[in-house]
Motif scaffolding. Sequence first.
Motif, mmCIF file in Angstrom:
data_model
loop_
_atom_site.group_PDB
_atom_site.id
_atom_site.type_symbol
_atom_site.label_atom_id
_atom_site.label_comp_id
_atom_site.label_asym_id
_atom_site.label_seq_id
_atom_site.Cartn_x
_atom_site.Cartn_y
_atom_site.Cartn_z
ATOM 1 N N GLY A 95 0.804 -1.216 0.000
ATOM 2 C CA GLY A 95 0.000 0.000 0.000
ATOM 3 C C GLY A 95 0.838 1.267 0.000
ATOM 4 N N GLY A 96 2.024 1.211 -0.592
ATOM 5 C CA GLY A 96 2.888 2.384 -0.642
ATOM 6 C C GLY A 96 3.650 2.644 0.652
ATOM 7 N N TYR A 97 3.712 1.634 1.551
ATOM 8 C CA TYR A 97 4.403 1.818 2.820
ATOM 9 C C TYR A 97 5.302 0.631 3.093
ATOM 10 N N GLU A 98 6.500 0.919 3.554
ATOM 11 C CA GLU A 98 7.471 -0.114 3.911
ATOM 12 C C GLU A 98 7.858 0.076 5.370
ATOM 13 N N ALA A 99 7.851 -0.998 6.142
ATOM 14 C CA ALA A 99 8.270 -0.924 7.544
ATOM 15 C C ALA A 99 8.810 -2.281 7.969
ATOM 16 N N SER A 100 9.991 -2.259 8.589
ATOM 17 C CA SER A 100 10.569 -3.499 9.103
ATOM 18 C C SER A 100 11.588 -3.174 10.183
ATOM 19 N N PHE A 101 11.934 -4.200 10.967
ATOM 20 C CA PHE A 101 12.942 -4.045 12.008
ATOM 21 C C PHE A 101 13.668 -5.358 12.179
ATOM 22 N N GLY A 102 14.854 -5.278 12.774
ATOM 23 C CA GLY A 102 15.650 -6.480 13.007
ATOM 24 C C GLY A 102 17.033 -6.111 13.505
ATOM 25 N N THR A 103 17.998 -6.938 13.148
ATOM 26 C CA THR A 103 19.377 -6.705 13.546
ATOM 27 C C THR A 103 20.241 -6.577 12.292
ATOM 28 N N TYR A 104 21.458 -6.081 12.491
ATOM 29 C CA TYR A 104 22.369 -5.939 11.352
ATOM 30 C C TYR A 104 23.787 -6.311 11.760
ATOM 31 N N GLU A 105 24.553 -6.761 10.770
ATOM 32 C CA GLU A 105 25.974 -7.060 10.932
ATOM 33 C C GLU A 105 26.711 -6.389 9.798
ATOM 34 N N ILE A 106 27.822 -5.741 10.111
ATOM 35 C CA ILE A 106 28.608 -5.022 9.110
ATOM 36 C C ILE A 106 29.824 -5.848 8.712
ATOM 37 N N ASP A 107 30.080 -5.930 7.409
ATOM 38 C CA ASP A 107 31.313 -6.512 6.874
ATOM 39 C C ASP A 107 32.088 -5.352 6.258
ATOM 40 N N GLU A 108 33.003 -4.804 7.039
ATOM 41 C CA GLU A 108 33.713 -3.597 6.617
ATOM 42 C C GLU A 108 34.511 -3.813 5.334
ATOM 43 N N ARG A 109 35.180 -4.950 5.216
ATOM 44 C CA ARG A 109 36.012 -5.205 4.027
ATOM 45 C C ARG A 109 35.191 -5.225 2.754
ATOM 46 N N ALA A 110 33.987 -5.789 2.817
ATOM 47 C CA ALA A 110 33.128 -5.883 1.627
ATOM 48 C C ALA A 110 32.265 -4.638 1.453
ATOM 49 N N HIS A 111 32.366 -3.692 2.385
ATOM 50 C CA HIS A 111 31.497 -2.506 2.393
ATOM 51 C C HIS A 111 30.039 -2.933 2.265
ATOM 52 N N SER A 112 29.680 -3.894 3.116
ATOM 53 C CA SER A 112 28.318 -4.416 3.083
ATOM 54 C C SER A 112 27.816 -4.652 4.501
#
Length: 159
Positions: A95-112
């Motif tokens: 319906g034109g709206y995006e919403a989500s939540f969770g956790t994240y992990e950074i891979d600095e070498r891959a810039h991802s």
Amino acid sequence: MKRLLSLCVMSLFICMTAMTLSGSQERDVKDGIRDRFVGAWRLAWLEEQGADGKFHRADCAGLLVYTRDGHMSVQVMYRNPPGGTNAAPLQYAQGGYEASFGTYEIDERAHSFTYHVEGALVRTLIGKDLARVFDFSGKQLIVKSTRPDEHWRVAWEHY
């Protein structure tokens, strides 16, 4: 003999100090990248590839939050979804709206980073791991999908 033992102890001390400092610097670099993510971000722009193959800016607003302990949430609202349909990709918005939540992990070498979705408006996203590439450009965090079938990019600016 005492002198040799003293040199060995001193060498061992220097090696241990160097290893400790090296580990500390690696943590500082990793913490530095995480520090750049942490906080609230406003949507600067979101571009999606149109049928013509060119990128077009979507008319939308959004909020992205990263916490120091590895949590994140995102909300994007398309201001004028055409004809009541989804302006956004169906896999992320409803319906034109995006919403989500969770956790994240950074891979600095891959810039991802990988976004582990724990909850979302579009329930098929729950439990998914969404890989994203990032770059910092001035005050902006630029994010793109790593998937070859997804053609969008988004810029966020710190509040």
